[in-house]
Design an enzyme around this catalytic site. Structure first.
Site, PDB file in Angstrom:
ATOM      1  N   SER A 146       0.864  -1.195   0.000  1.00  0.00           N
ATOM      2  CA  SER A 146       0.000   0.000   0.000  1.00  0.00           C
ATOM      3  C   SER A 146       0.891   1.233   0.000  1.00  0.00           C
ATOM      4  O   SER A 146       2.005   1.192   0.543  1.00  0.00           O
ATOM      5  CB  SER A 146      -0.867   0.009   1.262  1.00  0.00           C
ATOM      6  OG  SER A 146      -1.465   1.278   1.434  1.00  0.00           O
ATOM      7  N   TYR A 159      -1.030  -1.161  10.206  1.00  0.00           N
ATOM      8  CA  TYR A 159      -1.158  -1.426   8.762  1.00  0.00           C
ATOM      9  C   TYR A 159       0.070  -0.906   8.011  1.00  0.00           C
ATOM     10  O   TYR A 159       0.631  -1.596   7.147  1.00  0.00           O
ATOM     11  CB  TYR A 159      -2.446  -0.750   8.281  1.00  0.00           C
ATOM     12  CG  TYR A 159      -2.835  -1.029   6.859  1.00  0.00           C
ATOM     13  CD1 TYR A 159      -3.470  -2.221   6.497  1.00  0.00           C
ATOM     14  CD2 TYR A 159      -2.609  -0.084   5.861  1.00  0.00           C
ATOM     15  CE1 TYR A 159      -3.854  -2.459   5.186  1.00  0.00           C
ATOM     16  CE2 TYR A 159      -2.990  -0.314   4.555  1.00  0.00           C
ATOM     17  CZ  TYR A 159      -3.614  -1.498   4.216  1.00  0.00           C
ATOM     18  OH  TYR A 159      -3.998  -1.724   2.915  1.00  0.00           O
ATOM     19  N   LYS A 163       2.705  -3.092   5.884  1.00  0.00           N
ATOM     20  CA  LYS A 163       2.878  -2.869   4.441  1.00  0.00           C
ATOM     21  C   LYS A 163       4.309  -2.428   4.115  1.00  0.00           C
ATOM     22  O   LYS A 163       4.825  -2.777   3.054  1.00  0.00           O
ATOM     23  CB  LYS A 163       1.858  -1.843   3.941  1.00  0.00           C
ATOM     24  CG  LYS A 163       0.407  -2.341   4.010  1.00  0.00           C
ATOM     25  CD  LYS A 163       0.176  -3.580   3.155  1.00  0.00           C
ATOM     26  CE  LYS A 163      -1.272  -3.988   3.065  1.00  0.00           C
ATOM     27  NZ  LYS A 163      -1.472  -5.228   2.269  1.00  0.00           N
TER      28      LYS A 163
HETATM   29  P1  NAP Z   1     -11.395  -6.495   1.070  1.00  0.00           P
HETATM   30  O1  NAP Z   1     -12.341  -6.032   0.017  1.00  0.00           O
HETATM   31  O2  NAP Z   1     -11.695  -6.244   2.482  1.00  0.00           O
HETATM   32  O3  NAP Z   1     -11.117  -8.059   0.827  1.00  0.00           O
HETATM   33  C1  NAP Z   1     -10.229  -8.731   1.672  1.00  0.00           C
HETATM   34  C2  NAP Z   1      -9.993 -10.132   1.163  1.00  0.00           C
HETATM   35  O4  NAP Z   1      -9.044 -10.751   2.063  1.00  0.00           O
HETATM   36  C3  NAP Z   1     -11.243 -10.982   1.178  1.00  0.00           C
HETATM   37  O5  NAP Z   1     -11.234 -11.835   0.073  1.00  0.00           O
HETATM   38  C4  NAP Z   1     -11.094 -11.773   2.483  1.00  0.00           C
HETATM   39  O6  NAP Z   1     -11.721 -13.065   2.450  1.00  0.00           O
HETATM   40  C5  NAP Z   1      -9.604 -11.964   2.531  1.00  0.00           C
HETATM   41  N1  NAP Z   1      -9.133 -12.279   3.882  1.00  0.00           N
HETATM   42  C6  NAP Z   1      -9.342 -11.585   5.029  1.00  0.00           C
HETATM   43  N2  NAP Z   1      -8.778 -12.221   6.065  1.00  0.00           N
HETATM   44  C7  NAP Z   1      -8.185 -13.339   5.566  1.00  0.00           C
HETATM   45  C8  NAP Z   1      -7.456 -14.413   6.133  1.00  0.00           C
HETATM   46  N3  NAP Z   1      -7.171 -14.455   7.437  1.00  0.00           N
HETATM   47  N4  NAP Z   1      -7.039 -15.410   5.311  1.00  0.00           N
HETATM   48  C9  NAP Z   1      -7.330 -15.385   3.989  1.00  0.00           C
HETATM   49  N5  NAP Z   1      -8.009 -14.400   3.391  1.00  0.00           N
HETATM   50  C10 NAP Z   1      -8.428 -13.388   4.174  1.00  0.00           C
HETATM   51  O7  NAP Z   1      -9.938  -5.830   0.832  1.00  0.00           O
HETATM   52  P2  NAP Z   1      -9.289  -5.147  -0.466  1.00  0.00           P
HETATM   53  O8  NAP Z   1      -9.541  -3.696  -0.387  1.00  0.00           O
HETATM   54  O9  NAP Z   1      -9.666  -5.904  -1.681  1.00  0.00           O
HETATM   55  O10 NAP Z   1      -7.734  -5.352  -0.138  1.00  0.00           O
HETATM   56  C11 NAP Z   1      -6.966  -6.368  -0.751  1.00  0.00           C
HETATM   57  C12 NAP Z   1      -5.491  -6.060  -0.494  1.00  0.00           C
HETATM   58  O11 NAP Z   1      -5.161  -4.771  -1.032  1.00  0.00           O
HETATM   59  C13 NAP Z   1      -5.130  -6.009   0.985  1.00  0.00           C
HETATM   60  O12 NAP Z   1      -3.832  -6.528   1.182  1.00  0.00           O
HETATM   61  C14 NAP Z   1      -5.125  -4.523   1.272  1.00  0.00           C
HETATM   62  O13 NAP Z   1      -4.327  -4.192   2.361  1.00  0.00           O
HETATM   63  C15 NAP Z   1      -4.568  -3.979  -0.032  1.00  0.00           C
HETATM   64  N6  NAP Z   1      -4.877  -2.576  -0.256  1.00  0.00           N
HETATM   65  C16 NAP Z   1      -6.159  -2.146  -0.393  1.00  0.00           C
HETATM   66  C17 NAP Z   1      -6.392  -0.800  -0.614  1.00  0.00           C
HETATM   67  C18 NAP Z   1      -7.781  -0.248  -0.781  1.00  0.00           C
HETATM   68  O14 NAP Z   1      -7.902   0.996  -0.897  1.00  0.00           O
HETATM   69  N7  NAP Z   1      -8.828  -1.059  -0.842  1.00  0.00           N
HETATM   70  C19 NAP Z   1      -5.318   0.108  -0.676  1.00  0.00           C
HETATM   71  C20 NAP Z   1      -4.031  -0.370  -0.531  1.00  0.00           C
HETATM   72  C21 NAP Z   1      -3.810  -1.715  -0.329  1.00  0.00           C
HETATM   73  P3  NAP Z   1     -13.228 -13.316   3.068  1.00  0.00           P
HETATM   74  O15 NAP Z   1     -14.164 -12.712   2.060  1.00  0.00           O
HETATM   75  O16 NAP Z   1     -13.344 -14.779   3.144  1.00  0.00           O
HETATM   76  O17 NAP Z   1     -13.257 -12.605   4.378  1.00  0.00           O
END
Ligand code: NAP
Length: 250
Positions: A146, A159, A163
């Site tokens: 991130s 976080y 990251k």
């Molecule tokens: P999200 O919509 O909340 O989805 C999270 C995913 O992670 C879901 O598929 C969830 O599965 C899975 N997960 C959660 N806990 C887990 C565990 N213990 N073991 C295996 N899977 C698990 O998040 P997102 O926004 O798509 O984020 C995805 C990645 O991008 C993350 O690493 C996040 O830090 C990074 N990121 C996101 C943003 C943003 O703005 N959204 C920005 C920078 C970085 P379930 O559905 O089964 O719970």
């Protein structure tokens, strides 16, 4: 000399692929002809929807539940994929959570749970696939970090630390694995429209994004697809690619 890594016919494991960014990555790589393994933690029906979506457009996919915070669960996941598919060509370490709070009041369980999934989980998965990737002398590991790991963020010490740790892990693994044809890169999203960001005050955030909008999961998927593709990204390793609408320029 090994044959180049083509997405068609390759096996890709995406952690946390039931929703958000992981889902978009899985669908994108599935549409390129890869067999995609959809990992999830708590959402079996959402994971199955992703599998169905990939299959209905002619691709190949299956889902596996595993808690990426837990090393033995990760080892079981990798073992199962290797038994079912025979190989893992691309690992996308995407699963992640937030547990936000000001540092002074942050509970140690919120610190530990974020470090355990977002950083240790990347280590567990990378270690578990490394033996088979080193043996096949090719592979791609793509870690979702991130921009917060680059610049920090008030209320996200856990976080940001995790990251940033992923960036150090990416560069170290890239150096260790390079001689065996394995590249390791990170993608650093800015603010992307997913469940993770749905409760944020977007007006304020958007005012700091030169391109004037939040990103979409597909924006991240496009960069991951590029890093996974051969020969396009064959000569790129140890890099962090920001996909943030210009929010952080260094
Ligand atoms: P999200 O919509 O909340 O989805 C999270 C995913 O992670 C879901 O598929 C969830 O599965 C899975 N997960 C959660 N806990 C887990 C565990 N213990 N073991 C295996 N899977 C698990 O998040 P997102 O926004 O798509 O984020 C995805 C990645 O991008 C993350 O690493 C996040 O830090 C990074 N990121 C996101 C943003 C943003 O703005 N959204 C920005 C920078 C970085 P379930 O559905 O089964 O719970």
């Amino acid at each position: 000399m090994n044959s180049p890594l083509r997405l068609k016919g390759s096996t890709v494991l995406v952690t946390g692929a039931s929703r958000g960014i992981g889902k978009a990555i899985a669908i994108s790589l599935g549409s390129e002809g890869a067999e995609v393994v959809i990992n999830y933690a708590n959402s079996p029906s959402k994971a199955e929807e992703v599998v169905s979506q990939i299959k209905s457009s002619g691709g190949s996919a299956y889902s596996i539940q595993a808690n990426i915070s837990d090393e033995s669960s990760v080892n079981d996941l990798i073992k199962t994929v290797l038994e079912k598919s025979g190989k893992i060509d691309v690992l996308v370490n995407n699963a992640g959570i937030t547990r936000d709070g000001l540092l002074m009041r942050m509970k140690s369980e919120d610190w530990l749970s974020v470090i355990q999934l977002n950083l240790s989980g990347v280590f567990f998965c990378t270690k578990a696939v490394s033996r088979s990737m080193l043996k096949q002398k090719q592979g791609r590991i793509i870690n979702i970090t991130s921009v917060v790991g680059l610049i920090g963020n008030a209320g996200q010490a856990n976080y940001a630390a995790a990251k940033s740790g992923v960036i150090g892990l990416t560069k170290s693994a890239a150096k260790e694995f390079a001689s065996r044809g394995i590249t390791v890169n990170a993608v650093a999203p800015g603010f992307i429209e997913t469940d993770m960001t749905k409760n944020l005050n977007t007006d304020e955030i958007i005012s700091n994004i030169p391109l004037g909008t939040l990103g979409k999961p597909e924006d991240i998927a496009g960069t991951v697809r590029f890093l996974a593709a051969d020969p396009a990204a064959a000569y790129i390793t140890g890099q962090v690619i920001q996909v943030d609408g210009g929010m952080v320029m260094s």
